[in-house]
Motif scaffolding. Structure first.
Motif, PDB file in Angstrom:
ATOM      1  N   SER A   1       0.822  -1.219   0.000  1.00  0.00           N
ATOM      2  CA  SER A   1       0.000   0.000   0.000  1.00  0.00           C
ATOM      3  C   SER A   1       0.855   1.267   0.000  1.00  0.00           C
ATOM      4  O   SER A   1       0.447   2.296  -0.572  1.00  0.00           O
ATOM      5  CB  SER A   1      -0.926  -0.002   1.217  1.00  0.00           C
ATOM      6  OG  SER A   1      -0.162  -0.072   2.420  1.00  0.00           O
TER       7      SER A   1
ATOM      8  N   LYS B   1       1.814   3.337  -3.252  1.00  0.00           N
ATOM      9  CA  LYS B   1       0.922   4.266  -3.931  1.00  0.00           C
ATOM     10  C   LYS B   1       1.486   5.686  -3.899  1.00  0.00           C
ATOM     11  O   LYS B   1       1.106   6.529  -4.705  1.00  0.00           O
ATOM     12  CB  LYS B   1      -0.456   4.222  -3.272  1.00  0.00           C
ATOM     13  CG  LYS B   1      -1.171   2.883  -3.425  1.00  0.00           C
ATOM     14  CD  LYS B   1      -2.507   2.891  -2.706  1.00  0.00           C
ATOM     15  CE  LYS B   1      -3.210   1.536  -2.832  1.00  0.00           C
ATOM     16  NZ  LYS B   1      -4.514   1.510  -2.102  1.00  0.00           N
ATOM     17  N   ASN B   2       2.369   5.937  -2.951  1.00  0.00           N
ATOM     18  CA  ASN B   2       3.045   7.226  -2.870  1.00  0.00           C
ATOM     19  C   ASN B   2       4.194   7.232  -3.887  1.00  0.00           C
ATOM     20  O   ASN B   2       5.152   6.468  -3.770  1.00  0.00           O
ATOM     21  CB  ASN B   2       3.587   7.442  -1.449  1.00  0.00           C
ATOM     22  CG  ASN B   2       4.187   8.818  -1.246  1.00  0.00           C
ATOM     23  OD1 ASN B   2       5.019   9.261  -2.010  1.00  0.00           O
ATOM     24  ND2 ASN B   2       3.755   9.489  -0.184  1.00  0.00           N
ATOM     25  N   GLN B   3       4.126   8.092  -4.903  1.00  0.00           N
ATOM     26  CA  GLN B   3       5.099   8.080  -5.985  1.00  0.00           C
ATOM     27  C   GLN B   3       6.503   8.438  -5.508  1.00  0.00           C
ATOM     28  O   GLN B   3       7.496   7.869  -5.974  1.00  0.00           O
ATOM     29  CB  GLN B   3       4.661   9.041  -7.096  1.00  0.00           C
ATOM     30  CG  GLN B   3       3.392   8.605  -7.823  1.00  0.00           C
ATOM     31  CD  GLN B   3       3.036   9.534  -8.971  1.00  0.00           C
ATOM     32  OE1 GLN B   3       3.671  10.564  -9.164  1.00  0.00           O
ATOM     33  NE2 GLN B   3       2.026   9.163  -9.735  1.00  0.00           N
TER      34      GLN B   3
ATOM     35  N   SER C   1       7.892   5.408  -3.858  1.00  0.00           N
ATOM     36  CA  SER C   1       8.186   4.374  -4.853  1.00  0.00           C
ATOM     37  C   SER C   1       9.503   4.666  -5.571  1.00  0.00           C
ATOM     38  O   SER C   1      10.315   3.765  -5.809  1.00  0.00           O
ATOM     39  CB  SER C   1       7.048   4.279  -5.868  1.00  0.00           C
ATOM     40  OG  SER C   1       5.846   3.889  -5.239  1.00  0.00           O
TER      41      SER C   1
END
Length: 483
Positions: A282, A285-287, A290
Motif C-alpha cells: 500500500s 501508492k506514494n510516488q 516508490s
C-alpha cells in the motif's frame, strides 16, 4: 503520545536509571562487540572469496557465498524484533550469538563449497538477529533524548567495520589462511556472551504484554518471509544450474522457474492480506516513496556488484593478492562513510536535496561507466579512481534515499517505510549478486574456450576439459597441475 510510547519511554528511563557504572559499561561493550562482529563478517569474506573458491573448487557457486548470507539475514531481520517482544531481548541476543558462532566454526571447517554455503546461511541467520537486537536494545536502555547520540556511536561501529573488513580479510587470508576469517569471530563472540550473560537485564521487553503470545505470533509474517526466501532460492538455483549446465530448457530449470513465479505470486498475495506484512504494497501508492524505494534497490545492486566481484577481477584476472584487492576496496567504504555524514549535514543546513541527488547520480554513473572499461592492463590507480567515484555517488545517494522516503510518508508509517526500503536494498544486493554470478559463469566458460591456442584444440578430451575449467582463473595449483 500514545500509551505504547509512554510505556516504552518509562521502561527506557527505568532501565537507564538501573544500569549505572560498570553494568552499563559492560552492557554497552557487549552490544558494541556484538554489532562489530556481525558487521565485519558482512565484508571480511569478500576479499577472501577468490581464494576460497580456488581451494574448494567452487567457481560456479561463487555468488552463493554472498547471496545465501544476505538472504538468511534479510528474512530473519523483520521476524527477530517481533519474537524478542514475546520472549525478551537477553536470551534472544544470546541465542543469536550462539547461532552466529556455530555458523562461524562450521564454516571454518568446511571441506566443500556446499558445506560452506550452508554454514554461511547459518551465520546469516545469526547476523540478522544480532543486527536487530543491538539497535532495539539501545532504545530499551536509553530514553529518547539520549538515544540519538548512542545510535550515532553504533552507526560509527558499522562504518569502522565496513572499512577494516576488506583489509582484514585480505591480510588474514594471505598470512593465516581463509579459514581464520571465520575463526576470528570466536573470541569476539565469547566476550559478548560473557558480558551479556552477566550484566544485561533479563526483563527487556519493548512494550507491555497487551496481547497473548498466540495473538502476537499470528501477526508475524512467517509466510511472507518463507515465500520470499523460497522465491530467491529457486531463482538462484535457476541461475546457477542454468549457467553451469547450459540447459536452460531442461525440465529441472523450467520447473524451478515455475516455482519461482508461483512463490513470488504467493508472496504478493500474502503481503496484501496479512496484518503486518514484511513489504506492505500500500505504501507504494506514494510516488515519491516508490521512486526512493526503486533507487534503494538499484543502490544495493551497485554496491554489492562492486564489493563482491571487483576482488575476483583483481585476483583472478590481474593476479593480485587478497591483501592488495582489499586495500583497493578501502576507498569505497571510507568514502561512503564520510560522504554519508557530510551529505546529512549539508541537507540539514540548506533543506534541499534534489540537486544533491542529481550530482550523486552523475558521479555514480561516471564511476560505473569507467569501471566497465577495465581490462587486465588496468592499473591499481585507475581502479582506485573508479572506486573512489562510485563511493562518492553511493555516499551521497544512500542517506538521501532514507530521507526522501521518510519525508514522503506520514509519521505512523515511518517504521514500515524504513523497513521496506532496507528490505528492498537487501533484495537488490541478493539478486544482483546472483545475476552477475550467472553472467560471469556463462561468459568465462565461452571466453576460456575461445582464447585457447589452435594447437590446444587437438588435445584429448580429458586434457581439453581440464584446460577450460574455470578453476584455472583462481587456483595457481590447478594451473600448474595441467601445464
Amino acid at each position: 503520545m500514545s500509551t505504547t510510547q509512554d510505556s516504552a519511554t518509562e521502561s527506557a528511563s527505568t532501565v537507564s536509571a538501573r544500569l549505572r557504572g560498570w553494568p552499563l559499561v559492560a552492557t554497552i561493550s557487549a552490544l558494541f562487540t556484538t554489532l562489530l562482529m556481525a558487521a565485519i563478517d558482512g565484508s571480511i569474506v569478500d576479499t577472501a572469496t577468490p581464494r576460497i573458491i580456488a581451494d574448494l573448487h567452487g567457481f560456479s557457486l561463487y555468488s552463493w557465498l554472498v547471496t545465501i548470507y544476505l538472504l538468511a539475514s534479510t528474512t530473519t531481520i523483520p521476524i527477530a524484533g517481533t519474537l524478542s517482544d514475546l520472549f525478551g531481548r537477553k536470551w534472544f541476543l544470546i541465542g543469536g550469538v550462539l547461532i552466529f558462532l556455530l555458523g562461524s566454526m562450521l564454516a571454518g571447517t568446511s571441506h566443500s563449497m556446499i558445506e560452506l554455503i550452508i554454514f554461511r546461511g547459518v551465520q546469516g541467520m545469526g547476523s540478522g538477529i544480532l543486527q536487530t537486537m543491538t539497535l532495539v536494545l539501545v532504545a530499551d536502555i536509553f530514553p529518547p533524548k539520549e538515544r540519538a547520540r548512542w545510535l550515532g556511536l553504533f552507526s560509527a561501529v558499522i562504518i569502522i567495520a565496513s572499512i577494516i573488513g576488506p583489509l582484514a580479510g585480505g591480510w588474514i587470508t594471505d598470512h593465516l589462511g581463509w579459514r581464520w576469517i571465520f575463526y576470528v569471530n570466536i573470541p569476539l563472540g565469547v566476550c559478548s556472551l560473557v558480558l551479556t550473560s552477566l550484566w544485561l537485564p533479563r526483563t527487556f521487553l519493548a512494550e507491555k504484554a497487551t496481547q497473548s503470545i498466540r495473538e502476537k505470533l499470528r501477526r508475524i509474517d512467517f509466510i511472507g518471509a518463507l515465500t520470499i526466501a523460497g522465491t530467491i532460492i529457486c531463482l538462484l538455483l535457476v541461475l546457477t544450474w542454468g549457467s553451469e549446465l547450459s540447459s536452460w530448457n531442461s525440465p529441472q530449470i523450467l520447473g524451478l522457474f515455475v516455482a519461482t513465479v508461483l512463490l513470488f505470486l504467493l508472496f504478493c498475495y500474502t503481503e496484501s492480506h496479512v496484518q503486518d506484512p514484511i513489504l506492505p504494497f500500500s505504501i507504494f501508492k506514494n510516488q515519491s516513496f516508490s521512486a526512493g524505494a526503486l533507487l534503494s534497490l538499484l543502490l544495493g545492486m551497485v554496491l554489492f556488484a562492486i564489493v563482491v566481484y571487483l576482488p575476483l577481477f583483481m585476483q583472478a584476472v590481474q593476479g593480485q593478492s587478497p591483501t592488495s584487492s582489499g586495500a583497493v576496496m578501502t576507498p569505497l567504504t571510507f568514502t561512503v562513510a564520510i560522504l554519508s555524514i557530510l551529505t546529512g549535514s549539508i541537507i540539514a543546513k540548506i533543506g534541499r536535496y534534489k540537486s544533491i541527488a542529481i550530482i550523486g547520480a552523475v558521479v555514480l554513473a561516471t564511476g560505473v561507466f569507467l569501471m566497465t572499461q577495465m581490462a587486465p592492463t588496468t592499473t591499481s590507480f585507475e581502479i582506485t579512481r573508479d572506486v573512489f567515484l562510485i563511493g562518492i555517488g553511493l555516499g551521497i545517494l544512500m542517506p538521501l534515499v532514507n530521507l526522501a522516503t521518510q519525508n514522503a510518508l506520514p509519521r505512523q508509517l515511518l517504521g514500515v517505510g524504513t523497513s521496506a526500503v532496507t528490505f528492498l536494498r537487501s533484495m537488490g544486493s541478493t539478486v544482483a549478486t546472483a545475476v552477475l554470478g550467472t553472467i560471469i559463469n556463462t561468459v568465462s566458460s565461452l571466453e576460456i574456450s575461445n582464447h585457447l591456442p589452435n594447437a590446444a584444440r587437438h588435445l584429448p578430451a580429458a586434457f581439453l576439459k581440464a584446460a577450460t575449467d574455470k578453476q584455472v582463473l583462481t587456483s595457481t595449483a590447478y594451473r600448474q597441475s595441467i601445464v
